[in-house]
Structure formats: C-alpha cells, structure tokens
Design an enzyme around this catalytic site. Structure first.
Site, short mmCIF file in Angstrom:
data_model
loop_
_atom_site.label_atom_id
_atom_site.label_comp_id
_atom_site.label_asym_id
_atom_site.label_seq_id
_atom_site.Cartn_x
_atom_site.Cartn_y
_atom_site.Cartn_z
N ALA A 124 1.13 -1.00 0.40
CA ALA A 124 -0.16 -0.23 -0.20
C ALA A 124 1.31 1.77 -0.05
O ALA A 124 2.09 1.10 -0.11
CB ALA A 124 -0.85 0.21 1.58
N HIS A 125 0.19 1.95 -0.09
CA HIS A 125 0.40 3.88 -0.41
C HIS A 125 1.66 4.07 1.14
O HIS A 125 1.41 3.46 2.24
CB HIS A 125 0.18 5.14 -0.38
CG HIS A 125 -1.44 5.19 0.63
ND1 HIS A 125 -2.45 3.86 0.85
CD2 HIS A 125 -1.45 5.14 2.34
CE1 HIS A 125 -2.78 4.73 2.07
NE2 HIS A 125 -2.55 5.30 2.55
N GLY A 126 3.00 4.52 0.79
CA GLY A 126 3.56 4.86 1.87
C GLY A 126 4.87 3.38 2.41
O GLY A 126 4.91 4.43 3.61
N VAL A 127 4.12 2.69 2.22
CA VAL A 127 4.96 1.67 3.66
C VAL A 127 7.01 1.80 2.52
O VAL A 127 6.93 2.17 1.33
CB VAL A 127 4.61 0.56 2.32
CG1 VAL A 127 4.98 -0.83 2.91
CG2 VAL A 127 2.89 0.02 3.44
N SER B 200 1.57 3.10 5.21
CA SER B 200 2.27 3.72 6.29
C SER B 200 3.03 2.38 6.76
O SER B 200 4.05 3.52 8.19
CB SER B 200 1.99 4.76 7.00
OG SER B 200 1.48 5.76 6.29
#
Length: 341
Positions: free
Chosen positions: A235-238, A255
C-alpha cells in the site's frame, strides 16, 4: 557443456570424469545420461544412490554418488547458477519495435529493447540493456535503470524510479494510486490525489499481478534485493528494507515499515502505521496488527510467538472435549456444594 567447464564456472571441486557432456539440469529422480542433478535434502538419499544422472552437485560432506560429483559449499545456490548456465540467451533484439509508441522526449538506450505495442510516455528513461516486452505501459517521467526485464502487461505509472537489474513479472503494477479518501459531511468519500513517488531499488523482483501503490505525499520504497511474489499488495507510503521476501498474497497496509531481511509467508496480512523489525519471520496466514520486535518468529492472529502458537493450535482441537470436561466438573462441584449445605 563439459562438466569440467561447469565446475570451473561454479567454483566447485570435481570428482570424476570432467569430459562428460552435460545437456541440461534435471531433478534427481528423473535425471538420465547427459543430465546434471543436485542433492541437498537427506530425504532423497536413496534417489541419490540410484540416480541415472551423469553428474550431481552436492555438499562437501555428502555421501558419494554413482556418477561424477561436483562438490560445493552451497549446493542449492550452485544448482541455481547451473540452471542459469543452461537457460539460454532468449533475448530480443536491441532497438524499438516499429509498432511501439514512444514519445519524442523519451530516451531509450541504443542497446535496450522495446517490444511491439508498448507505450513510453514523455520524458521516460530506459537504461542500458533493459528489455521492455510487448504490451508494456510506462507513463511520463518514469525512469528505468540498466539490465531490467519488464514483462508483458506491466504498468509503470508516472515518475516511478526503478533501479538496475529489476525484474517485473507479467501484469505487475508499479505506482498505482494509494487507497486514500476523506469522508465528506454527507458520508460520501472524497478522493485524495495520490501524487507521491515510488522507488524500486536495485535487484528487486516483483511477481505477476502484484501492486505497489503510490502515496498522496512522500514515497513508497522497495529496498535493494527484495523479492516479491505474485498477487502481493504493497500500500501507499510503505517502506520495505533490503533483501525482504514477500510470498504470494501478502498484503501490507499503508505507512508501514518492513525492515531488512524480513520474511512474510503466503497470505500474511500487516496492519498500517507499524514496524516489522529486522529479520522477522511470519508464517503463512499470520495477521500482524501491532509492531514486531527484530528477530521475531511469529504465527497466528493476532500474531504471537510461533512456539506459543503451535501450543495453542494443539489445544484448539481439544476445545470441545475440554468444554465437556469443564461442564462435568462444574456439575460435580454443584452436587458437592449442595450436599455440604
């Protein structure tokens, strides 16, 4: 290829006839004359004694085989390298196929290959010897390093940065929008523009139909040497560290930080905004809702120490019996209390 040549390439110690011609690498049970096999698991000791192979890769201290032997310190790694020797150079010709759509501002190395029906947007950069197979879409501003292999139907979104020697298997999507929405007063959802970046460092492999999302701000980063299996969701920001292994159907929420050398087996689910410490191993179908200390070996949901999970799993099967026993004990206690009154 002669067996002595293979021994030289694999830096192994040859015992037997080095002039034998080897045609391919095969499994120990089906190998025949002209085949090179390998032995790493003691369960196959009987197969080793009966193998029809012309040569076998095995450890320095392994028992002798009835054929020429190539002794090495790490037989499985040597096997992998031997397979590379016989894989063949099935490489498309350098250049841009006449049916590819390449923007005028895209820069493609002369020794790179771009296949038919691929699309390269404005400002795309393709490094030396990189292969872009047919039906690949690379959006504006994306950059690919040297010696990458991008298989068919891969989508690389805008401004994604990909390092050297990266492999993207069929259907992988890098830079798709993260799942970000703000709730309006009426309960509907307002999309948050996902304009952050995605960085894939050197020597990463991403499996078929995996998805690596971009965040609204900042970046999603996959560290060097990490290997991601099919159908994985990042997912986003990982942030994923170096040499991480993610098996099929792993899902990592936004995140989260996955530190170096972590291994997540199939269908592991990781919650958002947590940290999985360096060297952690999570067995299949583990659910991880909280941060995990480095070096942990965890299982189950919610994730606990693997040994404790195994003990708990053994008890699960006995729960109906334990429930009946407790009910019987309660009944006996009630009778005893009644007599004492």
């Amino acid at each position: 290829m002669k067996l002595r040549e293979i021994a030289e390439r694999l830096e192994g110690r040859l015992e037997g006839d080095g002039e034998i011609e080897i045609r391919r690498v095969a499994g120990i049970e089906e190998a025949g004359p002209g085949d090179l096999t390998f032995f790493t698991n003691s369960k196959y000791a009987s197969a080793l004694r009966k193998t029809g192979a012309s040569g076998v890769i095995l450890a320095d201290n392994a028992e002798a085989a009835p054929c020429a032997m190539l002794r090495v310190r790490q037989p499985y790694l040597a096997f992998a390298k031997a397979v590379e020797l016989f894989a063949g150079a099935d490489r498309p010709a350098a250049g841009i196929h006449r049916l590819a759509d390449v923007a005028s501002t895209a820069l493609v190395s002369p020794d790179a290959s771009v296949g038919a029906f691929s699309s390269l947007g404005e400002g795309v950069r393709i490094g030396a010897r990189t292969i872009v197979h047919p039906h690949v879409t690379i959006a504006r501003g994306a950059q690919l390093g040297d010696d990458c292999v991008i298989h068919s139907r891969v989508s690389i979104r805008e401004h994604v940065h990909i390092g050297n020697r990266v492999i993207l298997q069929d259907g992988a999507v890098v830079g798709s929008d993260g799942f970000g929405f703000a709730r309006r007063p009426d309960g509907s959802h307002h999309k948050i523009p996902q304009i952050g970046g995605v960085v894939i460092e050197d020597d990463v492999e991403i499996g078929a139909n995996a998805a690596i999302d971009r965040p609204a701000v900042g970046e999603t980063r996959i560290g060097a040497g990490t290997k991601i299996d099919n159908l994985v969701q990042v997912a986003h920001g990982v942030t994923i560290g170096r040499d991480v292994l993610l098996a099929a159907q792993v899902g990592i929420a936004g995140s989260t930080t996955i530190e170096d050398t972590v291994t997540l087996a199939g269908q592991v689910g990781v919650s958002g905004h947590i940290t999985i410490g360096k060297g952690t191993i999570a067995t299949a179908q583990t659910g991880i809702p909280n941060s995990v200390e480095p070096g942990s070996f965890i299982s189950g949901y919610p994730a606990i120490n693997n040994r404790d999970w195994l003990k708990s799993s053994a008890i699960f099967r006995k729960l109906p019996e334990l429930r009946k026993t407790i009910a019987d004990l309660e009944a006996r206690l009630n009778k005893l209390e009644a007599r004492l009154k």
